[in-house]
Scaffold this active site. Structure first.
Site, PDB file in Angstrom:
ATOM      1  N   ALA A 185      57.460   6.449  82.421  1.00  0.00           N
ATOM      2  CA  ALA A 185      57.908   7.430  83.491  1.00  0.00           C
ATOM      3  C   ALA A 185      58.239   8.474  82.867  1.00  0.00           C
ATOM      4  O   ALA A 185      59.627   8.708  82.656  1.00  0.00           O
ATOM      5  CB  ALA A 185      58.965   6.329  84.320  1.00  0.00           C
ATOM      6  N   GLY A 211      71.261   0.667  86.441  1.00  0.00           N
ATOM      7  CA  GLY A 211      70.474  -0.396  87.171  1.00  0.00           C
ATOM      8  C   GLY A 211      71.416  -1.341  87.891  1.00  0.00           C
ATOM      9  O   GLY A 211      72.512  -1.658  87.417  1.00  0.00           O
ATOM     10  N   LEU A 264      62.370  -4.939  71.062  1.00  0.00           N
ATOM     11  CA  LEU A 264      62.183  -6.016  72.116  1.00  0.00           C
ATOM     12  C   LEU A 264      60.867  -6.786  71.506  1.00  0.00           C
ATOM     13  O   LEU A 264      59.765  -6.524  71.147  1.00  0.00           O
ATOM     14  CB  LEU A 264      61.878  -5.492  73.303  1.00  0.00           C
ATOM     15  CG  LEU A 264      61.651  -6.366  74.473  1.00  0.00           C
ATOM     16  CD1 LEU A 264      62.927  -7.268  74.597  1.00  0.00           C
ATOM     17  CD2 LEU A 264      61.437  -5.721  75.976  1.00  0.00           C
ATOM     18  N   ASP A 311      66.551  -4.664  81.819  1.00  0.00           N
ATOM     19  CA  ASP A 311      67.440  -3.660  82.111  1.00  0.00           C
ATOM     20  C   ASP A 311      68.864  -3.921  81.325  1.00  0.00           C
ATOM     21  O   ASP A 311      69.087  -5.106  81.087  1.00  0.00           O
ATOM     22  CB  ASP A 311      67.875  -3.743  83.485  1.00  0.00           C
ATOM     23  CG  ASP A 311      68.074  -2.302  84.157  1.00  0.00           C
ATOM     24  OD1 ASP A 311      69.348  -1.824  83.732  1.00  0.00           O
ATOM     25  OD2 ASP A 311      67.402  -1.874  84.873  1.00  0.00           O
ATOM     26  N   TYR A 337      68.660  14.597  78.818  1.00  0.00           N
ATOM     27  CA  TYR A 337      67.343  14.376  79.746  1.00  0.00           C
ATOM     28  C   TYR A 337      66.097  14.910  79.808  1.00  0.00           C
ATOM     29  O   TYR A 337      64.921  14.225  79.261  1.00  0.00           O
ATOM     30  CB  TYR A 337      67.811  13.958  81.111  1.00  0.00           C
ATOM     31  CG  TYR A 337      66.890  13.475  82.181  1.00  0.00           C
ATOM     32  CD1 TYR A 337      66.749  11.993  82.050  1.00  0.00           C
ATOM     33  CD2 TYR A 337      66.214  14.094  83.111  1.00  0.00           C
ATOM     34  CE1 TYR A 337      65.912  11.403  83.014  1.00  0.00           C
ATOM     35  CE2 TYR A 337      65.313  13.434  83.935  1.00  0.00           C
ATOM     36  CZ  TYR A 337      65.048  12.160  83.893  1.00  0.00           C
ATOM     37  OH  TYR A 337      64.272  11.346  84.585  1.00  0.00           O
ATOM     38  N   LYS A 384      69.095   8.774  73.189  1.00  0.00           N
ATOM     39  CA  LYS A 384      68.268   7.605  72.485  1.00  0.00           C
ATOM     40  C   LYS A 384      67.535   6.790  73.235  1.00  0.00           C
ATOM     41  O   LYS A 384      66.498   6.174  72.810  1.00  0.00           O
ATOM     42  CB  LYS A 384      69.670   6.905  71.848  1.00  0.00           C
ATOM     43  CG  LYS A 384      70.300   7.386  70.688  1.00  0.00           C
ATOM     44  CD  LYS A 384      71.621   6.456  70.383  1.00  0.00           C
ATOM     45  CE  LYS A 384      72.279   6.846  69.073  1.00  0.00           C
ATOM     46  NZ  LYS A 384      73.425   5.912  68.713  1.00  0.00           N
ATOM     47  N   THR A 385      68.006   6.515  74.715  1.00  0.00           N
ATOM     48  CA  THR A 385      67.115   5.698  75.342  1.00  0.00           C
ATOM     49  C   THR A 385      65.717   6.210  75.779  1.00  0.00           C
ATOM     50  O   THR A 385      64.831   5.554  75.359  1.00  0.00           O
ATOM     51  CB  THR A 385      67.877   5.634  77.023  1.00  0.00           C
ATOM     52  OG1 THR A 385      69.114   5.222  76.731  1.00  0.00           O
ATOM     53  CG2 THR A 385      67.017   4.965  77.793  1.00  0.00           C
ATOM     54  N   LYS A 389      51.591  -1.330  70.353  1.00  0.00           N
ATOM     55  CA  LYS A 389      50.516  -1.419  69.371  1.00  0.00           C
ATOM     56  C   LYS A 389      50.202  -2.587  68.593  1.00  0.00           C
ATOM     57  O   LYS A 389      49.202  -2.859  68.596  1.00  0.00           O
ATOM     58  CB  LYS A 389      51.249  -0.333  68.202  1.00  0.00           C
ATOM     59  CG  LYS A 389      50.277  -0.255  66.989  1.00  0.00           C
ATOM     60  CD  LYS A 389      51.307   0.537  65.883  1.00  0.00           C
ATOM     61  CE  LYS A 389      50.557   0.479  64.730  1.00  0.00           C
ATOM     62  NZ  LYS A 389      50.970   0.924  63.611  1.00  0.00           N
TER      63      LYS A 389
END
Length: 314
Positions: A113, A37, A62, A32, A144, A90-91, A104
């Protein structure tokens, strides 16, 4: 032991998901960036040996080793996602690309989600997964709505092009403990205003409808969806098919809290959906799932949470 990555894991639904996965024996890597969050949502999990917290923004790649991914990273309330709309898009989009790339590389399943907002202000009621939606691509909610729609596109293209095992969940209105008191969502708004005996804000005439799913039921559904065979991709509508108007919800909250609040009416926000109710027949058939928590029961638990948060006792 399954090592599971939950992005957006310190958020409202994400923290409940992390908790449930730990209860089921998983190792959980919670990622997060703490834009929406809250550390308090997962502070009780930090002493768990199988729980790890990583502060990271999913718009950057990541590099971790895990067995499954739940991608819940994205601000989900209008106040938060409209604060920095470019970052919101972007998120959804870069986050999907980075996490699909990870899935992958590792050859692992990944759950997205998604949201009922992909249907926009629907012209079909209730909404089935076959409905393509009625969305304004240039409005204040588009960052969004369209970000999530593009993320779904990416998930299915990665599935077709690279054989990634994807699961896409279209989450309808969900509520419960750990909602942010100032997130602008209708359940938290009404409860906080009622507990403070402030006027309850109704947009429009209050006749627009929503369907409210308690967070425990939603977590059940997400875990069931992740557990399906690799050919089960969704999208699946996940939510409660029982519909309430905003006036009905406000009256119920006032009654449950014993509030002295009155109702105040404000103009309807641009592109605010008039009706929102999921057709969950596919979730029933594929997952054997349907929500079991009644609105009154879920609201009681949510009201108590906000009483504790606002230090009102009771």
């Amino acid at each position: 032991m399954i090592r599971t990555l939950v992005t957006g894991g310190a958020g409202f639904i994400g923290s409940h998901l992390c908790e449930r996965l730990l209860q089921q024996g998983h190792e959980v890597l919670c990622v997060d960036n703490f834009f929406t969050g809250q550390r308090s949502n997962i502070s009780h999990l930090l002493r768990e040996l199988r729980f790890e917290l990583l502060r990271h923004d999913v718009t950057f790649p990541l590099y971790v080793e895990v067995d499954a991914i739940y991608n819940l990273a994205c601000p989900a309330s209008p106040i938060h996602y409209q604060f920095d709309p470019v970052q919101t898009t972007k998120t959804s989009v870069l986050g999907a690309i980075n996490l699909l790339g990870l899935a992958k590389r590792l050859k692992i399943p990944i759950l997205q989600a998604s949201t009922s907002e992909v249907y926009g202000d629907p012209e079909v009621h209730p909404q089935t997964e076959a409905y393509w939606g009625h969305v304004n691509p240039i409005g204040p909610r588009s960052c969004y709505d369209e970000g999530k729609r593009c993320a779904e596109t990416l998930f299915f293209d990665y599935h077709r092009q690279h054989g990634i095992d994807i699961k896409v969940a279209r989450i309808f209105n969900t509520y419960g403990p750990r909602m942010h008191p100032s997130d602008g969502r209708v359940v938290s708004n009404f409860i906080v205003q009622a507990l403070r005996n402030e006027p309850i804000t109704i947009y429009g005439q209050g006749l627009q409808t929503r369907s409210f799913c308690f967070v425990d039921d939603m977590v059940d559904a997400l875990i069931k969806l992740m557990g399906t065979a690799s050919g089960v991709t969704g999208p699946l509508n996940l939510g409660n098919p029982v519909e309430f108007s905003m006036l009905q919800l406000a009256e119920l909250v006032i009654d449950m809290t014993g509030s002295r609040s009155t109702l105040t009416f404000m103009p309807l926000p641009q592109d605010d959906p008039q009706q929102r109710r999921p057709d969950i027949n596919q979730a029933k058939d594929v997952l054997g799932w349907m929500p079991s928590t009644q609105l009154t029961e879920g609201l009681q638990r949510t009201v108590q949470y906000f009483k504790d948060q606002l230090q009102l006792g009771g």
